[in-house]
Enzyme design. Structure first.
Site, PDB file in Angstrom:
ATOM      1  N   CYS A  93      13.044 -26.278 -12.608  1.00  0.00           N
ATOM      2  CA  CYS A  93      11.602 -26.361 -12.373  1.00  0.00           C
ATOM      3  C   CYS A  93      11.192 -27.826 -12.217  1.00  0.00           C
ATOM      4  O   CYS A  93      11.874 -28.748 -12.655  1.00  0.00           O
ATOM      5  CB  CYS A  93      10.825 -25.712 -13.522  1.00  0.00           C
ATOM      6  SG  CYS A  93      10.872 -26.674 -15.049  1.00  0.00           S
ATOM      7  N   LEU A 134      -2.291  -4.305 -34.914  1.00  0.00           N
ATOM      8  CA  LEU A 134      -1.677  -4.869 -33.701  1.00  0.00           C
ATOM      9  C   LEU A 134      -1.449  -6.380 -33.827  1.00  0.00           C
ATOM     10  O   LEU A 134      -1.598  -7.120 -32.846  1.00  0.00           O
ATOM     11  CB  LEU A 134      -2.501  -4.545 -32.450  1.00  0.00           C
ATOM     12  CG  LEU A 134      -2.707  -3.040 -32.174  1.00  0.00           C
ATOM     13  CD1 LEU A 134      -3.550  -2.857 -30.915  1.00  0.00           C
ATOM     14  CD2 LEU A 134      -1.376  -2.313 -32.027  1.00  0.00           C
ATOM     15  N   GLY A 194       3.163   7.197 -20.576  1.00  0.00           N
ATOM     16  CA  GLY A 194       3.462   8.017 -19.400  1.00  0.00           C
ATOM     17  C   GLY A 194       2.803   7.459 -18.144  1.00  0.00           C
ATOM     18  O   GLY A 194       3.409   7.420 -17.065  1.00  0.00           O
ATOM     19  N   ALA A 195       1.568   6.995 -18.278  1.00  0.00           N
ATOM     20  CA  ALA A 195       0.849   6.458 -17.117  1.00  0.00           C
ATOM     21  C   ALA A 195       1.514   5.177 -16.598  1.00  0.00           C
ATOM     22  O   ALA A 195       1.640   4.978 -15.387  1.00  0.00           O
ATOM     23  CB  ALA A 195      -0.612   6.195 -17.494  1.00  0.00           C
ATOM     24  N   ALA A 223       5.294  11.433 -33.354  1.00  0.00           N
ATOM     25  CA  ALA A 223       4.553  11.898 -34.536  1.00  0.00           C
ATOM     26  C   ALA A 223       4.919  13.359 -34.760  1.00  0.00           C
ATOM     27  O   ALA A 223       5.406  14.044 -33.847  1.00  0.00           O
ATOM     28  CB  ALA A 223       3.048  11.760 -34.330  1.00  0.00           C
ATOM     29  N   ALA A 224       4.704  13.825 -35.989  1.00  0.00           N
ATOM     30  CA  ALA A 224       4.898  15.244 -36.275  1.00  0.00           C
ATOM     31  C   ALA A 224       3.734  16.039 -35.704  1.00  0.00           C
ATOM     32  O   ALA A 224       2.764  15.471 -35.188  1.00  0.00           O
ATOM     33  CB  ALA A 224       5.033  15.463 -37.780  1.00  0.00           C
ATOM     34  N   ALA A 225       3.835  17.364 -35.798  1.00  0.00           N
ATOM     35  CA  ALA A 225       2.826  18.238 -35.185  1.00  0.00           C
ATOM     36  C   ALA A 225       1.425  17.929 -35.716  1.00  0.00           C
ATOM     37  O   ALA A 225       0.440  18.036 -34.981  1.00  0.00           O
ATOM     38  CB  ALA A 225       3.183  19.700 -35.434  1.00  0.00           C
ATOM     39  N   GLU A 229      18.710 -25.829 -18.597  1.00  0.00           N
ATOM     40  CA  GLU A 229      19.270 -27.134 -18.255  1.00  0.00           C
ATOM     41  C   GLU A 229      19.195 -28.068 -19.463  1.00  0.00           C
ATOM     42  O   GLU A 229      20.142 -28.781 -19.790  1.00  0.00           O
ATOM     43  CB  GLU A 229      18.492 -27.787 -17.095  1.00  0.00           C
ATOM     44  CG  GLU A 229      18.467 -26.975 -15.796  1.00  0.00           C
ATOM     45  CD  GLU A 229      17.297 -25.987 -15.747  1.00  0.00           C
ATOM     46  OE1 GLU A 229      16.891 -25.479 -16.811  1.00  0.00           O
ATOM     47  OE2 GLU A 229      16.820 -25.714 -14.631  1.00  0.00           O
ATOM     48  N   TRP A 278       6.047   6.243 -41.722  1.00  0.00           N
ATOM     49  CA  TRP A 278       6.644   5.509 -40.616  1.00  0.00           C
ATOM     50  C   TRP A 278       7.818   6.312 -40.100  1.00  0.00           C
ATOM     51  O   TRP A 278       8.650   6.738 -40.892  1.00  0.00           O
ATOM     52  CB  TRP A 278       7.151   4.125 -41.062  1.00  0.00           C
ATOM     53  CG  TRP A 278       6.043   3.235 -41.518  1.00  0.00           C
ATOM     54  CD1 TRP A 278       5.726   2.906 -42.788  1.00  0.00           C
ATOM     55  CD2 TRP A 278       5.110   2.541 -40.692  1.00  0.00           C
ATOM     56  NE1 TRP A 278       4.664   2.035 -42.822  1.00  0.00           N
ATOM     57  CE2 TRP A 278       4.266   1.793 -41.545  1.00  0.00           C
ATOM     58  CE3 TRP A 278       4.916   2.477 -39.306  1.00  0.00           C
ATOM     59  CZ2 TRP A 278       3.231   0.997 -41.051  1.00  0.00           C
ATOM     60  CZ3 TRP A 278       3.893   1.673 -38.845  1.00  0.00           C
ATOM     61  CH2 TRP A 278       3.060   0.941 -39.717  1.00  0.00           C
TER      62      TRP A 278
END
Lengths: 365, 365
Positions: free
Chosen positions: A93, A221, A299-300, A179-181, A54, A187
């Protein structure tokens, strides 16, 4: 011949809202119209800490008048704000947060009529329509236009459940590996992807990672600009899992508060986040959580149905039998796959980021 | 202030060429200019069986004059074709294939000058510049502009190696699976992706699949339009591997010729294709091969360095521990990953196809 369809002010407001970002705040759009239906201004919300839709529409309307002497010199009657209608996808609001209450901004602007599509579902923000009505504004709503309802459907469900908005972040190769094996992952994605991901980090309250990610990658992070400068607001790292993380982990040095929870069920992690006093970077509680990995953590959260949007950064690279970006899903057959749909917000569901592809998805309805 | 860069006719021709498709034929663009440098027409090649870039530019120039009476009424001297220059990214062919030789088209048009960036490397198509020169056209080339050289670099290497162009097709979930854990895979990708993939099938000579794909999915491997109608030219199915495929496999009923080779090394599969008399759908030999899977077949072609372009169709779906779209790559660490780069041809390296994402990649140089 069929009648050509004509988009309504609310359609336009919903389309404008889609330019915003998802998260703690809902997508909202606003359109100001003259008595003859002419569109005078279009506004939308750009996420936490920025003007509400608004206020954005009012500012654009004022800027247009200031910039155009012809417009300003016309009969002032044509600009009596009492003749104008503001159309908003969500009820204004009535709450003072980072920005002032929209109900007051609308009253100050002097608009004669307000039309809104969806009632504001939040206890502390509700009541904008009632206040406007008490002050003589002709209020119509909730009018329930489908496009406007769809904009905030997931956000309202999340809000009703009393939990933060959850964004899942996948950084992966074309063949779905994080990631690789041998575990190398720096990166996989390019600079443009990492820059985008840091912009997202700056909007969230918390970043969830597993202990495995901390032990393997020792990430900071933090949210940083392309030049390395720290963002003004830094997310709180939340480490999910039972393994001990070292006292000299990089994230301890980078953040005043680090939340480690022994929980592995995402619902319990959310409870730990809700119980934590913070300080949180954007307010008194955590309303937007970014889940960055690793694979079993993602996954979780997917399996728990707690992912509200997915941002996948896919690099043009094949890694073969590496570590999948998402693991531990209980999917045996195609029909049981976790279905997502493209998210039209933020300028569209797919874009190139340098050599990578950014895909923006949301849970299938 | 720096001098603004000005794009040359050859830059423009190279950019136009990028609108075409890769495959048996090279990407080629052509630009026609007046003596003052004004651009009169821009053409490009759209793939096998369509006009070459020179012919496309000539047709557009003729259409522009026919459509504009003002243009046609001007002093005819201004339109003496002898004053015009045709700029082509690749030397005009001197060969009668599906279309007539471009050298003759240029002579018929009467252009006074030709500029080309890269010599035509093919024995049977070469010589266009020499013929034009013999007929009095002022020929300059190869001029070697980088953008024009890059357009056909891979195509020329493939041609020099005497093998077909190889396109790899990946149809996968967001997490890189071509099927769920139980093998179910119909349909991971949506209708728009499948329609696009059928358009690609109609341009190729052969589709390579493994015996595992035939046994698991019993595909027809035909090229069909959205309404199910068969394309005029159908690719030859090439089944790679040692397992017997049943006599009543769907591809036998759908195709007059099916090539099964017991070879598993992609080089040997290419040799078997080269030795096969056909009939091939687009000419006397196979010049474009599409590798559709399964995972180990794709992995073998990638590992052999024989993939010239990748088209990945990625659906908004997570399948967890399914069957990866590409398998058997010998990649242990990130630095050994198979690096690709976005392919700017065909309108850009990434686009939305319905709810899926199409990514177009080529080997990193």
């Amino acid at each position: 011949m069929s009648t050509p369809s004509r988009s309504t002010p609310m359609d336009l407001a919903a389309a404008a809202a889609m330019r915003g970002v998802r998260g703690a705040n809902p997508l909202v759009g606003a359109v100001l119209t003259a008595p003859d239906g002419a569109v005078l201004a279009v506004g939308h919300h750009r996420g936490r800490g920025t003007a509400h839709a608004e206020v954005d529409a009012i500012a654009r309307w004022e800027a247009a008048r200031a910039a155009d002497p012809g417009l300003a010199a016309l009969d002032t009657a044509a600009f009596d704000p009492a003749d104008l209608t503001l159309h908003v996808t969500l009820e204004p609001c009535d709450h003072t947060g980072t920005t002032g209450p929209c109900s007051e901004a609308v009253l100050r602007a002097g608009f004669g009529a307000l039309r809104y599509a969806v009632a504001d579902p939040t206890g502390d923000d509700g009541g904008g329509a009632a206040r406007l009505s008490r002050h003589g504004v002709r209020v119509e709503g909730p009018t329930g236009e489908a496009a406007a309802v769809a904009l905030t459907a997931r956000w309202r469900a999340v809000r009703a459940a009393g939990r933060p908005w959850v964004t899942a972040h996948l950084a992966q190769s074309l063949d779905g590996n994080a990631a690789a094996a041998d575990g190398t992952s720096r990166w996989i994605t390019g600079e443009a992807s990492r820059h985008h991901a840091h912009e997202v980090r700056a909007r969230v309250d918390a970043i969830v990672v597993g202990t495995g990610t901390v032990l393997a990658d020792d990430p900071r992070l933090t949210a940083r600009a392309a030049d390395g400068a720290a963002a003004a607001r830094q997310p709180v790292p939340v480490v999910q899992g039972r393994r001990r993380i070292p006292a000299d982990a990089a994230l301890h040095a980078a953040h005043p508060v680090v939340l480690q929870t022994g929980e592995r069920d995402p619902h319990d992690v959310l409870a730990a986040i809700a119980a934590h006093p913070g300080p949180w970077p954007h307010g008194r509680r955590a309303e937007h959580v970014l889940v960055e990995g690793g694979p079993h953590v993602l996954g979780a959260w997917f399996s728990a149905g707690l992912v509200d949007e997915v941002m996948a950064y896919t690099a043009p690279l094949l890694l073969g039998a590496g570590l999948p970006a998402v693991a531990g899903l209980d999917v045996g057959t195609l029909a049981d796959g976790i279905r997502l749909v493209p998210d039209p917000a933020e300028g569209g569901p797919v874009k190139a980021l340098g050599e990578d592809v950014w895909t923006h998805l949301m849970p299938a309805p």
